[in-house]
Design a protein around this motif. Structure first.
Motif, PDB file in Angstrom:
ATOM      1  N   HIS A  18      28.530  12.557  14.991  1.00 12.08           N
ATOM      2  CA  HIS A  18      27.271  12.877  15.681  1.00 12.08           C
ATOM      3  C   HIS A  18      26.176  11.875  15.347  1.00 12.08           C
ATOM      4  CE1 HIS A  18      26.730  14.656  11.686  1.00 12.08           C
ATOM      5  NE2 HIS A  18      25.414  14.555  11.895  1.00 12.08           N
ATOM      6  N   ILE A  19      26.442  10.982  14.365  1.00 11.63           N
ATOM      7  CA  ILE A  19      25.415  10.014  13.980  1.00 11.63           C
ATOM      8  C   ILE A  19      25.570   8.720  14.779  1.00 11.63           C
ATOM      9  CG2 ILE A  19      24.563   8.584  12.082  1.00 11.63           C
ATOM     10  CD1 ILE A  19      25.283  10.808  10.172  1.00 11.63           C
ATOM     11  N   HIS A  20      26.785   8.190  14.789  1.00  7.00           N
ATOM     12  CA  HIS A  20      27.026   6.942  15.500  1.00  7.00           C
ATOM     13  C   HIS A  20      27.610   7.279  16.877  1.00  7.00           C
ATOM     14  CE1 HIS A  20      27.846   6.290  11.094  1.00  7.00           C
ATOM     15  NE2 HIS A  20      26.788   5.464  11.302  1.00  7.00           N
ATOM     16  N   ASN A  21      26.800   7.905  17.706  1.00  6.84           N
ATOM     17  CA  ASN A  21      27.329   8.402  18.981  1.00  6.84           C
ATOM     18  C   ASN A  21      26.282   8.173  20.063  1.00  6.84           C
ATOM     19  OD1 ASN A  21      28.428   9.881  21.146  1.00  6.84           O
ATOM     20  ND2 ASN A  21      29.288  11.421  19.746  1.00  6.84           N
ATOM     21  N   GLU A  22      26.555   7.258  20.975  1.00  7.00           N
ATOM     22  CA  GLU A  22      25.613   6.948  22.060  1.00  7.00           C
ATOM     23  C   GLU A  22      26.015   7.624  23.354  1.00  7.00           C
ATOM     24  OE1 GLU A  22      25.135   2.761  22.387  1.00  7.00           O
ATOM     25  OE2 GLU A  22      24.690   2.474  20.248  1.00  7.00           O
ATOM     26  N   ASN A  23      27.084   8.364  23.342  1.00 10.49           N
ATOM     27  CA  ASN A  23      27.519   9.042  24.566  1.00 10.49           C
ATOM     28  C   ASN A  23      28.220  10.347  24.174  1.00 10.49           C
ATOM     29  OD1 ASN A  23      28.525   9.908  27.016  1.00 10.49           O
ATOM     30  ND2 ASN A  23      29.381   7.899  27.597  1.00 10.49           N
ATOM     31  N   GLN A  24      27.375  11.389  23.928  1.00  9.13           N
ATOM     32  CA  GLN A  24      27.929  12.675  23.491  1.00  9.13           C
ATOM     33  C   GLN A  24      28.715  13.361  24.612  1.00  9.13           C
ATOM     34  OE1 GLN A  24      24.958  15.222  21.815  1.00  9.13           O
ATOM     35  NE2 GLN A  24      24.567  13.851  20.049  1.00  9.13           N
ATOM     36  N   GLU A  25      28.482  12.970  25.802  1.00  8.79           N
ATOM     37  CA  GLU A  25      29.231  13.582  26.891  1.00  8.79           C
ATOM     38  C   GLU A  25      30.686  13.117  26.867  1.00  8.79           C
ATOM     39  OE1 GLU A  25      29.130  13.925  31.754  1.00  8.79           O
ATOM     40  OE2 GLU A  25      27.420  13.085  30.669  1.00  8.79           O
ATOM     41  N   GLU A  26      30.846  11.819  26.594  1.00 12.99           N
ATOM     42  CA  GLU A  26      32.211  11.299  26.530  1.00 12.99           C
ATOM     43  C   GLU A  26      32.857  11.573  25.176  1.00 12.99           C
ATOM     44  OE1 GLU A  26      34.661   7.084  27.263  1.00 12.99           O
ATOM     45  OE2 GLU A  26      32.497   7.218  27.678  1.00 12.99           O
ATOM     46  N   TYR A  27      32.028  11.635  24.117  1.00 14.17           N
ATOM     47  CA  TYR A  27      32.513  11.887  22.767  1.00 14.17           C
ATOM     48  C   TYR A  27      31.801  13.122  22.217  1.00 14.17           C
ATOM     49  CZ  TYR A  27      34.175   7.105  23.305  1.00 14.17           C
ATOM     50  OH  TYR A  27      34.778   5.970  23.780  1.00 14.17           O
ATOM     51  N   PRO A  28      32.290  14.297  22.563  1.00 11.31           N
ATOM     52  CA  PRO A  28      31.608  15.556  22.201  1.00 11.31           C
ATOM     53  C   PRO A  28      31.450  15.711  20.696  1.00 11.31           C
ATOM     54  CG  PRO A  28      33.356  15.945  23.790  1.00 11.31           C
ATOM     55  CD  PRO A  28      33.521  14.533  23.330  1.00 11.31           C
ATOM     56  N   VAL A  29      30.307  16.268  20.331  1.00  5.88           N
ATOM     57  CA  VAL A  29      30.020  16.553  18.931  1.00  5.88           C
ATOM     58  C   VAL A  29      29.955  18.052  18.742  1.00  5.88           C
ATOM     59  CG1 VAL A  29      28.776  14.383  18.630  1.00  5.88           C
ATOM     60  CG2 VAL A  29      27.520  16.451  19.313  1.00  5.88           C
ATOM     61  N   LYS A  30      29.826  18.471  17.513  1.00  5.65           N
ATOM     62  CA  LYS A  30      29.696  19.898  17.235  1.00  5.65           C
ATOM     63  C   LYS A  30      28.453  20.423  17.947  1.00  5.65           C
ATOM     64  CE  LYS A  30      31.948  19.780  12.689  1.00  5.65           C
ATOM     65  NZ  LYS A  30      31.783  20.015  11.237  1.00  5.65           N
ATOM     66  N   PRO A  31      28.532  21.640  18.416  1.00  7.82           N
ATOM     67  CA  PRO A  31      27.400  22.186  19.201  1.00  7.82           C
ATOM     68  C   PRO A  31      26.053  22.048  18.516  1.00  7.82           C
ATOM     69  CG  PRO A  31      29.299  23.632  19.343  1.00  7.82           C
ATOM     70  CD  PRO A  31      29.649  22.560  18.357  1.00  7.82           C
ATOM     71  N   LYS A  32      26.015  22.233  17.225  1.00  2.31           N
ATOM     72  CA  LYS A  32      24.698  22.213  16.565  1.00  2.31           C
ATOM     73  C   LYS A  32      24.098  20.813  16.513  1.00  2.31           C
ATOM     74  CE  LYS A  32      26.479  21.905  11.822  1.00  2.31           C
ATOM     75  NZ  LYS A  32      26.431  22.568  10.504  1.00  2.31           N
ATOM     76  N   TYR A  33      24.952  19.795  16.810  1.00  5.31           N
ATOM     77  CA  TYR A  33      24.440  18.430  16.800  1.00  5.31           C
ATOM     78  C   TYR A  33      24.158  17.891  18.203  1.00  5.31           C
ATOM     79  CZ  TYR A  33      26.037  18.361  11.940  1.00  5.31           C
ATOM     80  OH  TYR A  33      26.226  18.639  10.621  1.00  5.31           O
ATOM     81  N   ARG A  34      24.347  18.729  19.234  1.00  2.00           N
ATOM     82  CA  ARG A  34      24.120  18.248  20.597  1.00  2.00           C
ATOM     83  C   ARG A  34      22.631  18.036  20.851  1.00  2.00           C
ATOM     84  NH1 ARG A  34      28.112  22.621  23.538  1.00  2.00           N
ATOM     85  NH2 ARG A  34      30.047  21.872  22.578  1.00  2.00           N
ATOM     86  N   LYS A  35      22.336  17.140  21.781  1.00  2.00           N
ATOM     87  CA  LYS A  35      20.944  16.905  22.169  1.00  2.00           C
ATOM     88  C   LYS A  35      20.425  18.149  22.868  1.00  2.00           C
ATOM     89  CE  LYS A  35      21.594  11.949  22.691  1.00  2.00           C
ATOM     90  NZ  LYS A  35      21.585  10.790  23.620  1.00  2.00           N
ATOM     91  N   PRO A  36      19.123  18.419  22.796  1.00  2.00           N
ATOM     92  CA  PRO A  36      18.578  19.679  23.343  1.00  2.00           C
ATOM     93  C   PRO A  36      18.973  19.939  24.783  1.00  2.00           C
ATOM     94  CG  PRO A  36      16.933  18.537  22.059  1.00  2.00           C
ATOM     95  CD  PRO A  36      18.119  17.602  22.144  1.00  2.00           C
ATOM     96  N   GLU A  37      18.964  18.891  25.610  1.00  2.00           N
ATOM     97  CA  GLU A  37      19.281  19.136  27.009  1.00  2.00           C
ATOM     98  C   GLU A  37      20.739  19.494  27.217  1.00  2.00           C
ATOM     99  OE1 GLU A  37      19.232  14.602  26.289  1.00  2.00           O
ATOM    100  OE2 GLU A  37      18.104  16.398  25.672  1.00  2.00           O
ATOM    101  N   ASP A  38      21.549  19.215  26.201  1.00  2.00           N
ATOM    102  CA  ASP A  38      22.972  19.521  26.351  1.00  2.00           C
ATOM    103  C   ASP A  38      23.376  20.805  25.637  1.00  2.00           C
ATOM    104  OD1 ASP A  38      23.358  17.207  27.788  1.00  2.00           O
ATOM    105  OD2 ASP A  38      23.702  16.001  25.956  1.00  2.00           O
ATOM    106  N   VAL A  39      22.411  21.441  24.930  1.00  2.00           N
ATOM    107  CA  VAL A  39      22.769  22.625  24.149  1.00  2.00           C
ATOM    108  C   VAL A  39      23.096  23.776  25.078  1.00  2.00           C
ATOM    109  CG1 VAL A  39      21.953  24.347  22.510  1.00  2.00           C
ATOM    110  CG2 VAL A  39      21.402  21.936  22.181  1.00  2.00           C
ATOM    111  N   ILE A  40      24.167  24.420  24.843  1.00  2.00           N
ATOM    112  CA  ILE A  40      24.565  25.597  25.623  1.00  2.00           C
ATOM    113  C   ILE A  40      23.947  26.808  24.950  1.00  2.00           C
ATOM    114  CG2 ILE A  40      26.534  26.959  26.422  1.00  2.00           C
ATOM    115  CD1 ILE A  40      28.206  24.428  26.224  1.00  2.00           C
ATOM    116  N   LYS A  41      23.180  27.540  25.700  1.00  4.63           N
ATOM    117  CA  LYS A  41      22.486  28.666  25.091  1.00  4.63           C
ATOM    118  C   LYS A  41      23.446  29.736  24.599  1.00  4.63           C
ATOM    119  CE  LYS A  41      18.256  27.911  27.734  1.00  4.63           C
ATOM    120  NZ  LYS A  41      17.282  28.496  28.684  1.00  4.63           N
ATOM    121  N   GLU A  42      24.443  29.992  25.399  1.00  6.87           N
ATOM    122  CA  GLU A  42      25.423  30.987  24.986  1.00  6.87           C
ATOM    123  C   GLU A  42      26.788  30.323  24.888  1.00  6.87           C
ATOM    124  OE1 GLU A  42      25.448  34.369  27.464  1.00  6.87           O
ATOM    125  OE2 GLU A  42      23.312  34.800  27.219  1.00  6.87           O
TER     126      GLU A  42
END
Length: 948
Positions: free
Chosen positions: A904-928
C-alpha cells in the motif's frame, strides 16, 4: 735207612707232585675262567662300544653353535610404542623368550648352579663323583640311580632328546653332552639351560617366567625371586609358583587367591616349593655365593608379596586384535615368502618373531572397558516364538529353545521319531530333525559331524545364543547314507555301552557325551578405530562378554550397513561425477527419473545445494521407499538430505549416479562384498542406496572407507602391523598398504563438511564429542536389526556396529551406536590436542554460504512443492510487491495462505494492484464490506516488523 723207610718216602714224594699238579690244574682253570670273563667283558665292552657307535652314528647331527634354531620360541606382539602386548605360542614348550648371558642376573646363575650342579664350572660334562656316589647309594640302599645329571646333560636332554628311559637315550645324552662341552663355553651352556628349562605355569626359560610371575624382565630379578625360580625345575608342575583353577573349584575366601576372572582362579602356590627354595638359599650361602645376612633376609621375605602376574597371562586383552594381526602375518608369509599355510602358522607361533603392531593400547583399553559396560547397549525388542518357544523369523525357526534339547541336568534325549534301531545292532539317526549332519575333513580323515542346531537360552532377562554343539562319536563309527541319514555302527555300542541310555522317552545322552559351543550374550557389537592417514588399526573389538582366542570376529564379518552406506555409494559418488564433468568443461545431464517436470532442481552439476524432492515414490505399484520419519518433506538440498538421512532422496540421487558407478566407487573404498552378478545381487537402489546389501559390509571395511573421506579422498588399506622381525632381529615382513584415490580432494572435503553438519545439525547429533570436532553418519536396517555409526575426528576414524548375531529386533537403532561411538571416541581422542579439520583445499570454492568444487558454483532456486506457491514480497511492508517496490524478495507460502493484497506504500495504481481495504484511498473505500470478502485483520502497524 732201610729199604722200607726208603719205600715209604717214595710215595710221599710222588704225592707232592700230584698235589702240585692238582694246584696247577686249579690255577689253570681259574686262569681260564678269568680269561673267559675278561674276554667276555672285553667282548661286551666292544659290543657296547659298537652299539654306542651305531647309536651315535644314527643319532641326528647337531650344531651346538646354532642350538636355538632347534627350539620353539614364543613370538611377541608389540604396540605402536614398542611395548609388549602379548605372547603367542603353541605346543607344550612354546612360551619361551631367549635372552643373552649378560641379561641373566648373577644370583640366578648362582642359584641354579648351587642347587643343580655345584661343580658345573669345573667338570667337563659329567660329575664322576656324583655318578659313583649314586651307584653306591643304589647298591646299598636298593634304590634307582638318580640325581647324577649335570646342567650340560640336562641341557642336552632338554634340547635334543625326549623323556623316554632307554639305553639309546643315555648314549645319545652322553654324546650330545660331550659335543656341547667341546663346542660351547660354560657361559653359553648355562645361558642355554636357563633359556630352555621348564618353569611351570606354561613358561619355559627364566625370561618368560620372570614376566609371567613377577611382571619384570629376568635382569631385574632379586635374590628371593631367583631362588624361587631355581626351586621350580625339579618338579615344574608341582613347584609352579602360580596355579590356575577353574572358577568355583577353590573357596573364594582362600587367602592364596591372587586374582579371578570370568573363567579362572589364579592361585599362589609358593608353599609347595618353600623347602627347596630355602635349600637353594642355604646352598648359595654354603658355597660362598651370598652372605649369611643376605640368606637370612631372603628367608624372612614374603614371596607372596613379590608375585605380580603379567596382564598377558591374566586376560584376553586385545584378543580380537591379536587374532587379526596373526592372521595377517600368516597370510603375508604365504604370499610374500612362499610358505604353505601350515609352515607360516608354525613359524608365527613357534619362531620367536617380533611383530610390531599398530595398536594404541590406550584406545584398546578404553574400547574394552566400555564394551564391558552393559548399559552402553540396547536390549532385545521382543522375541517372536512358536508354540514350542523356538524363535522364528519369517515363519522359519531361527533359534531353538535350549529346553527343547536338554533337561535341567544337561541330558539330551534323542526322541523316538528321530532314530531307528537297525537289525545289525546299529542305529540310524534321521535327517531334518533337531540334529544336523555336516561333512568335515581333517588330516585326510572324512567325518560326518552330528550337530545340535543353533539355540538360545534366557538368564536373568538376558538372551544368550549357543552356536550348536556336537555329539562326541568318533568318525570310524559313523557313515552317511544316500538319503542323508547317519548310521552309527553296532561296534560303537560294543565299545561304548554307556553312551546312550534307552528310556521310555528315547535315547538319553549325558552331558559327557557332547560338547556345546560358548554361550554368547546378545545383542553383540564390534568396533574398529583407524588412523585417518596411515590406515593403521589402533583398536579392534569383535564382540562383548566373550572369553578366549580365535573367536568369531564381528569386526571383520559383514552386516547390512543401512544408511551408513549413503555417503559412500550415493552422495560422494554424485559429487565426484559433478567434479568430473566440470573438469571436462561439461555440464551434467540428468534423467530426472523420479522428478520429472523439475528439470532444473539439480542444477548443472551435483553439488551440496542441488535440490531433491522428498515426495512419495511408487515402485512396482507400491509406495517405496519409506523415510524413518514416516512422512515426506518436499524439496531439500543434497546437504539436508544427508543430514536427515532421507531415503527417498538417496534413491533419487542413486537413480542418476547409476549402479555401475556406485558399485565401482565402493570397491575403490575397499569394500569387497558387493555382489554384482547372479539372481540376487546388489546392483539396485535397495542395496546400494539404502544399505540392504546381500552380504553386507564389515566394520573394518566401513572404517577404512570412511577414513578415505577423512584422508582427502585417498583410500589406504587398513593394516594391523608395521613390520615383523625374526629371532635374529632381521626384518622379514614390512607392511606396504595399497592406496588409491577414490575422490578428488575437494569432493572429499565437501563430503566431510556435509558429514560434520550431519553431527552438528542433523540426526547424528548424539555422536558429538567435546574433545575434538566430529563428522559421520548413522545407519539402521529394517526392523532395527543392525545399528551403525561411522565417523571420524581430525585424527581417527571409527565404525561401530550393534546387533544380534541372528536377526532379532533391537530396542533402539543407530542412536545407541552413535552414543557408544561418542563415549569411546571422546576418551580416545582426548589424548590429542584439540584440532580443527583441515582447511578447504584449493579446488573448493565458497559461494552463497555453501561449498562447491571448482567449476560447479551454481545458484538454484528452491523448487516449489505441489502445495506451495512463490510470490514476490515488498520487504518494507511484507505485502505483494508492485512494480514500484524497490526492495523485494521471493517468498514461498502454502497455497491459500499467501498474501492477497499488494503493497500500500509503493502503489501508484490501487485499482490494478488492490490493497487492504483500510489502506484504500477515500474515493475507493467501500462503505459496507461485502460479507463474502475475507474478514478484516486486526490493526497492524503502518510498517510491520521485518521477518526472517
Amino acid at each position: 735207612m732201610n729199604e722200607q723207610n726208603i719205600k715209604e718216602q717214595i710215595p710221599q714224594r710222588g704225592g707232592r707232585k700230584k698235589k702240585e699238579k692238582k694246584d696247577r690244574k686249579k690255577k689253570s682253570v681259574f686262569k681260564r675262567i678269568l680269561l673267559i670273563l675278561l674276554a667276555a667283558f672285553i667282548t661286551l665292552c666292544l659290543a657296547l662300544c659298537c652299539y654306542a657307535g651305531v647309536v651315535i652314528a644314527k643319532a641326528p647331527k647337531i650344531d651346538p653353535d646354532n642350538l636355538y634354531d632347534t627350539l620353539n620360541e614364543s613370538s611377541i606382539l608389540y604396540d605402536q610404542n614398542d611395548k609388549e602386548v602379548a605372547k603367542v605360542y603353541s605346543g607344550t614348550d612354546g612360551n619361551r623368550t631367549n635372552i643373552e648371558y649378560s641379561e641373566i642376573p648373577e644370583d640366578m646363575i648362582n642359584a641354579i648352579v648351587a642347587i643343580e650342579d655345584k661343580t658345573f664350572w669345573k667338570h667337563h660334562g659329567f660329575n664322576i663323583i656324583r655318578i659313583f656316589g649314586a651307584i653306591k647309594e643304589s647298591v646299598f640302599n636298593q634304590t634307582g640311580i638318580s640325581g647324577t645329571s649335570t646342567l650340560t646333560q640336562q641341557l642336552a636332554r632338554n634340547i635334543y632328546l625326549t623323556n623316554e628311559r632307554s639305553l639309546n637315550r643315555k648314549i645319545k645324552e652322553a654324546y650330545y653332552t660331550v659335543c656341547l662341552e667341546r663346542n660351547l663355553t660354560k657361559e653359553q651352556i648355562i645361558e642355554a639351560y636357563l633359556n630352555t628349562i621348564n618353569m611351570g605355569y606354561g613358561c619355559y626359560g627364566i625370561q618368560s617366567a620372570a614376566q609371567a610371575y613377577f611382571s619384570k624382565d629376568a635382569k631385574d630379578l632379586d635374590l628371593l625371586e631367583c631362588a624361587a625360580l631355581a626351586a621350580i625345575p625339579q618338579s615344574p608342575t608341582t613347584n609352579a609358583l602360580v596355579l590356575r583353577y577353574e572358577k568355583g573349584s577353590v573357596s573364594k575366601n582362600d587367602e592364596n587367591i591372587i586374582k579371578t576372572d570370568s573363567s579362572w582362579i589364579y592361585y599362589f602356590n609358593g608353599a609347595a616349593s618353600e623347602s627347596r627354595r630355602n635349600t637353594v638359599l642355604k646352598f648359595m650361602c654354603e658355597q660362598g655365593y651370598i652372605t649369611e645376612e643376605q640368606r637370612d633376609k631372603a628367608l624372612e621375605s614374603s614371596l607372596r608379596k613379590h608375585i605380580k602376574l603379567s596382564s598377558s597371562s591374566l586376560s584376553s586383552f586385545g584378543s580380537y586384535f591379536k587374532d587379526y594381526v596373526i592372521s595377517q602375518v600368516i597370510d603375508d608369509l604365504v604370499e610374500q615368502e612362499g610358505m604353505s599355510k601350515g609352515q607360516a602358522t608354525k613359524y608365527v607361533y613357534n619362531g620367536g618373531l617380533k611383530i610390531y603392531t599398530t595398536m594404541d593400547q590406550k584406545a584398546q583399553k578404553i574400547v574394552e572397558n566400555e564394551y564391558s559396560n552393559s548399559s552402553n547397549f540396547p536390549g532385545i525388542s521382543y522375541l517372536n516364538t512358536d508354540s514350542s518357544g523356538n524363535i522364528i523369523n519369517n515363519g522359519a525357526i531361527t533359534l531353538y529353545a535350549y529346553g527343547n534339547y536338554f533337561d535341567s541336568e544337561g541330558t539330551f534325549t534323542l526322541k523316538s521319531d528321530e532314530y531307528k534301531w537297525r537289525k545289525d545292532g546299529g542305529l540310524t539317526i534321521y535327517k531334518n530333525k533337531r540334529l544336523s549332519f555336516y561333512d568335515t575333513e581333517y588330516e585326510g580323515t572324512t567325518d560326518c559331524n552330528i550337530e545340535f542346531r543353533d539355540m538360545y537360552t534366557q538368564e536373568n532377562g538376558i538372551l544368550y545364543t549357543i552356536e550348536g554343539g556336537v555329539l562326541s562319536i568318533d568318525a570310524k563309527y559313523k557313515t552317511k547314507t544316500d538319503k542323508g541319514n547317519v548310521i552309527i555302527s553296532a561296534d560303537f555300542f560294543d565299545d561304548h555301552p554307556d553312551f546312550f541310555t534307552e528310556t521310555s522317552s528315547g535315547l538319553e545322552v549325558a552331558s559327557t557325551g557332547y560338547t556345546l559351543r560358548q554361550k554368547v550374550r546378545q545383542p553383540q557389537s564390534a568396533m574398529v578405530i583407524l588412523d585417518n592417514e596411515t590406515g593403521e588399526i589402533k583398536a579392534m573389538i569383535g564382540g562383548r562378554d566373550t572369553e578366549g582366542n580365535m573367536l568369531y570376529n564381528r569386526s571383520t564379518s559383514p552386516r547390512q550397513p543401512g544408511s551408513s552406506i549413503k555417503p559412500l555409494a550415493v552422495y560422494s559418488a554424485a559429487l565426484e561425477q559433478g567434479a568430473e564433468a566440470a573438469d571436462a568443461g561439461k555440464k551434467q545431464t540428468f534423467t530426472y527419473l523420479y522428478d520429472k517436470g523439475n528439470d532444473s532442481s539439480y542444477g548443472s552439476w551435483w553439488t551440496a545445494n542441488s535440490y531433491i524432492n522428498d515426495k512419495q515414490m511408487t515402485v512396482n505399484g507400491q509406495a517405496w521407499p519409506k523415510n524413518w520419519y514416516n512422512d515426506f518433506r518436499g524439496w531439500m538440498t543434497l546437504r539436508t538430505a544427508v543430514e536427515q538421512s532421507v531415503n527417498v532422496c538417496a534413491v533419487k540421487v542413486f537413480g542418476e549416479v547409476g549402479a555401475d558407478y556406485s558399485a565401482s566407487q565402493l570397491e575403490k573404498f575397499g569394500i569387497t562384498t558387493v555382489v554384482k552378478d547372479g539372481a540376487v545381487n546388489d546392483m539396485n537402489a535397495a542395496a546400494l542406496a539404502l544399505g540392504g546389501m546381500t552380504k553386507g559390509v564389515s566394520p573394518l571395511q566401513m572404517a577404512g572407507a570412511y577414513a578415505s573421506l577423512a584422508n582427502m579422498g585417498t583410500y589406504t588399506e587398513p593394516m594391523a602391523y608395521t613390520e615383523v622381525k625374526d629371532r635374529n632381529g632381521d626384518v622379514i615382513l614390512k607392511s606396504q598398504p595399497e592406496t588409491e584415490e577414490v575422490l578428488k580432494p575437494g569432493v572429499a572435503w565437501i563430503m566431510d563438511n556435509i558429514l560434520r553438519t550431519t553431527v552438528t545439525n542433523g540426526i547424528a547429533n548424539q555422536a558429538a564429542i567435546s574433545s575434538q570436532p566430529a563428522a559421520g553418519k548413522t545407519g539402521t536396517t529394517t526392523d532395527n536389526y543392525d545399528a551403525w555409526f561411522c565417523g571420524f575426528t581430525p585424527q581417527y576414524t571409527a565404525a561401530v556396529w550393534i546387533g544380534n548375531d541372528v536377526n532379532i529386533e533391537l530396542t533402539e537403532g543407530s542412536g545407541a551406536a552413535a552414543r557408544l561411538w561418542s563415549r569411546i571416541m571422546n576418551q580416545v581422542c582426548s589424548q590429542f590436542a584439540y584440532e580443527n579439520f583441515p582447511s578447504a583445499p584449493s579446488d573448493v570454492v565458497s559461494s552463497g554460504g555453501e561449498y562447491f568444487y571448482r567449476g560447479t558454483v551454481q545458484s538454484i532456486d528452491k523448487p516449489l512443492n505441489d502445495e506451495e506457491v512463490e510470490v514476490e514480497i515488498c520487504k518494507k511492508t511484507g505485502e505483494l510487491a508492485t512494480p514500484w517496490c524497490k526492495d523485494v524478495e521471493k517468498e514461498v507460502f502454502e497455497k491459500k495462505k499467501e498474501p492477497k493484497y499488494y503493497c500500500h506504500i509503493h502503489n501508484e495504481n490501487q485499482e490494478e494492484y488492490p490493497v487492504k481495504p483500510k489502506y484504500r484511498k477515500p474515493e475507493d473505500v467501500i462503505k459496507e464490506d461485502d460479507p463474502s470478502e475475507e474478514p478484516a485483520e486486526p490493526d497492524t502497524p503502518d510498517v510491520p516488523p521485518e521477518t526472517e
